[in-house]
Design an enzyme around this catalytic site. Structure first.
Site, PDB file in Angstrom:
ATOM      1  N   GLY A  14      46.827 126.036  93.949  1.00 52.74           N
ATOM      2  CA  GLY A  14      45.739 125.124  94.444  1.00 52.74           C
ATOM      3  C   GLY A  14      44.699 125.962  95.431  1.00 52.74           C
ATOM      4  CB  THR A  15      43.583 129.458  95.611  1.00 51.43           C
ATOM      5  OG1 THR A  15      43.322 129.982  94.240  1.00 51.43           O
ATOM      6  CG2 THR A  15      44.987 130.108  96.137  1.00 51.43           C
ATOM      7  CE  LYS A  93      51.607 117.167  80.627  1.00 50.78           C
ATOM      8  NZ  LYS A  93      52.495 118.067  79.875  1.00 50.78           N
ATOM      9  CG  LEU A  95      42.211 116.080  81.006  1.00 48.76           C
ATOM     10  CD1 LEU A  95      40.880 115.994  81.333  1.00 48.76           C
ATOM     11  CD2 LEU A  95      43.305 115.628  81.834  1.00 48.76           C
ATOM     12  CG  HIS A 111      39.054 129.531  81.190  1.00 49.83           C
ATOM     13  ND1 HIS A 111      40.295 129.217  80.839  1.00 49.83           N
ATOM     14  CD2 HIS A 111      38.872 130.557  80.430  1.00 49.83           C
ATOM     15  CE1 HIS A 111      41.127 130.050  79.899  1.00 49.83           C
ATOM     16  NE2 HIS A 111      40.045 131.176  79.951  1.00 49.83           N
ATOM     17  CD  GLU A 181      39.810 131.390  88.862  1.00 48.86           C
ATOM     18  OE1 GLU A 181      40.075 130.085  89.020  1.00 48.86           O
ATOM     19  OE2 GLU A 181      40.522 132.422  88.283  1.00 48.86           O
TER      20      GLU A 181
HETATM   21  C1  GRF Z   1      43.021 129.712  88.361  1.00 42.58           C
HETATM   22  O1  GRF Z   1      42.973 131.166  87.818  1.00 42.58           O
HETATM   23  C2  GRF Z   1      42.446 128.780  87.406  1.00 42.58           C
HETATM   24  O2  GRF Z   1      41.314 129.204  86.729  1.00 42.58           O
HETATM   25  C3  GRF Z   1      43.547 128.545  86.329  1.00 42.58           C
HETATM   26  O3  GRF Z   1      44.719 128.663  86.933  1.00 42.58           O
HETATM   27  C4  GRF Z   1      44.711 129.371  88.171  1.00 42.58           C
HETATM   28  C5  GRF Z   1      44.846 128.318  89.470  1.00 42.58           C
HETATM   29  O4  GRF Z   1      44.826 129.133  90.565  1.00 42.58           O
HETATM   30  N1  GRF Z   1      43.104 127.729  85.286  1.00 42.58           N
HETATM   31  P1  GRF Z   1      44.939 127.955  91.842  1.00 42.58           P
HETATM   32  O5  GRF Z   1      46.195 127.033  91.723  1.00 42.58           O
HETATM   33  O6  GRF Z   1      43.513 127.362  92.146  1.00 42.58           O
HETATM   34  O7  GRF Z   1      45.106 128.856  93.038  1.00 42.58           O
END
Ligand code: GRF
Length: 210
Positions: A14-15, A93, A95, A111, A181
Site C-alpha cells: 500500500g505505498t 485481482k 474486476l 501499472h 508511481e
Molecule cells: C505497484 O508497483 C503497482 O503498480 C502494482 O503493484 C505495486 C503495489 O505497490 N500494481 P504498493 O502496494 O502500492 O506498495
C-alpha cells in the site's frame, strides 16, 4: 466543489495508497478516501488505512462461490458508502465485467510499466520489471489509466519514464518505478477530482483551464 468520495482496492503493502492518503490529507486532492478494501488479510495497506482513521475491510474471495459474487460484495460495500471513484492501488485481482460496467469511467489503475509494453495477463509485481530487464529496453516507467473490460487496456491518463541502467536489478528498478508511481497516481486522482479528465474514445484529454 465537494470532496469526491474515493474507494481504494489493494492487495499489498500500500505505498501507492499512502501517497493517496498523504495527498488527500494535505488538500492536494479534492477528495476523501472513504474505504480501503483488500483481498489479502495481511496486506500492510490495511494498517495504513487504520492508522489514518480510514474504514478498512478485508474481503476473502474464498467465502464466495464465484468471482462474480466476490465482486458483488465489493460493489455492495462501495455503494453503501456512495463511492464515486474507485482506485486500484496494487490490487492484484481482475474486476468482473459487471464491476467495470457499474463504475464505467470511474475506475483508475496504476501499472508499473509503459503501457502497452509489459502489461496484460501475467504482468504484475516483480514479473513486470523482470521482463523489462530480460528484454533489454532502455526506458521503462509507470502508467495510470482508466479501467475497461480488458487487462491494462483502458484509456491512458498519465505516464512517466525512468531510465533502465546496465546495473539495474529487479529490486532497483522496482524502487525507481515506485517513486514515479507515487507522483503520477495522486496527480491523476487529483485531475479526476478536479473534473479535468475527459475521455474521448480511447484518449483522455487533460484540461489545463483552472
Ligand atoms: C505497484 O508497483 C503497482 O503498480 C502494482 O503493484 C505495486 C503495489 O505497490 N500494481 P504498493 O502496494 O502500492 O506498495
Amino acid at each position: 466543489m465537494s470532496l469526491t468520495k474515493i474507494g481504494v482496492l489493494i492487495s499489498g503493502s500500500g505505498t501507492n495508497l499512502q501517497s493517496l492518503i498523504d495527498n488527500t490529507r494535505n488538500g492536494h486532492i479534492n477528495g476523501k478516501i472513504e474505504v480501503v478494501i483488500s483481498n489479502k488479510k495481511d496486506a500492510y495497506g490495511l494498517k495504513r488505512a487504520e492508522n489514518n482513521g480510514i474504514d478498512s475491510l478485508y474481503i476473502n474471495r474464498k467465502e464466495f462461490d464465484s468471482d462474480l459474487e466476490f465482486n458483488r460484495k465489493i460493489i455492495e460495500e462501495l455503494k453503501k458508502r456512495n463511492i464515486e471513484l474507485v482506485v486500484l492501488a496494487g490490487y492484484l485481482k481482475i474486476l468482473s465485467h459487471e464491476f467495470v460496467r457499474e463504475y464505467k469511467n470511474r475506475i483508475i489503475n496504476i501499472h508499473p510499466s509503459l503501457i502497452p509494453s509489459f502489461c496484460g495477463k501475467g504482468y504484475y509485481g516483480k514479473k513486470v520489471h523482470q521482463a523489462v530487464l530480460e528484454y533489454g529496453v532502455k526506458v521503462t516507467g509507470a502508467t495510470v489509466h482508466f479501467v475497461d473490460e480488458g487487462t491494462d487496456t483502458g484509456p491512458i491518463i498519465l505516464q512517466k519514464t525512468v531510465n533502465v541502467d546496465t546495473n539495474d536489478t529487479v529490486e532497483t528498478l522496482q524502487k525507481k518505478v515506485l517513486k514515479i508511481e507515487h507522483e503520477i497516481l495522486p496527480e491523476a486522482v487529483k485531475l479526476y477530482c478536479d473534473r479535468k479528465l475527459k475521455i474521448k474514445g480511447r484518449k483522455v484529454e487533460v484540461s489545463v483551464s483552472s
